[in-house]
Design an enzyme around this catalytic site. Structure first.
Site: not given
Length: 186
Positions: A15, A20, A64, A66, A91, A112
């Site tokens: 990632y 993101h 993470y 969420n 973002d 989220n």
């Protein structure tokens, strides 16, 4: 005065340079400019920055995207930082690439990470710096888009955008949200 600056993203090399993770990128840029490095602590990577009499705790949650609220809530409580001294960097596909928008409150807008922070803090009245990543994706492909890397042209522009966002973070902590919004929301 202490501030918690939470840059949202996902941990892991896969990632690293994705859209993101622009919240992580802003904090990395800010820390590098001050020759600071992050250490892994509870619920995230942390570094501490002093700037004009303010103490900023820079947090890259390891929970993470969420579940970002878990890390944010923990560090607010651990450092005894009031929610009005929280800035979340995230973002935003609703903004054109490179556009910054600081707000002192607002809805999660379907994001989220912001949704989880709002749920766990039980308020949407915290500052957020939304980083425009554009929305050049076919219908139904939002997840793939935000988890994809920036294209070549965007990567050329990214350093200046990250520098501007880092300046906005320092401005938020020194002159406050209102003056920072006037300066950076153009």
């Amino acid at each position: 005065m202490k501030y918690l600056i939470a840059g949202l993203g996902n941990p892991g090399n896969e990632y690293l340079m994705t859209r993101h993770n622009i919240g992580f990128m802003v904090l990395d840029r800010l820390a590098a400019g001050k020759e600071l490095s992050f250490t892994t602590e509870r619920y995230g990577d942390i570094t501490r920055l002093s700037h004009r009499g303010r103490k900023l705790i820079l947090l890259k949650p390891s929970t993470y995207m969420n579940l970002s609220g878990k890390a944010v809530r923990y560090w607010l409580q651990e450092e005894k930082i009031p929610v009005e001294n929280l800035l979340v960097i995230t973002d935003d596909i609703a903004l054109p690439f490179g556009k910054l928008r600081l707000r002192t409150k607002g809805s999660h807008g379907g994001h989220n990470g912001l949704r989880n922070i709002e749920e766990l803090l039980q308020t949407n009245e915290y500052a957020r710096l939304r980083m425009g990543i554009g929305n050049d994706f076919p219908k139904g492909q939002q997840a793939d888009y935000v988890l994809s890397p920036f294209n070549d042209e965007e990567q050329k522009q990214l350093p200046a955008i990250l520098d501007k966002a880092a300046q906005a973070v320092l401005s938020f902590a020194t002159i406050g949200a209102t003056q920072t919004m006037n300066q950076f929301n153009r």
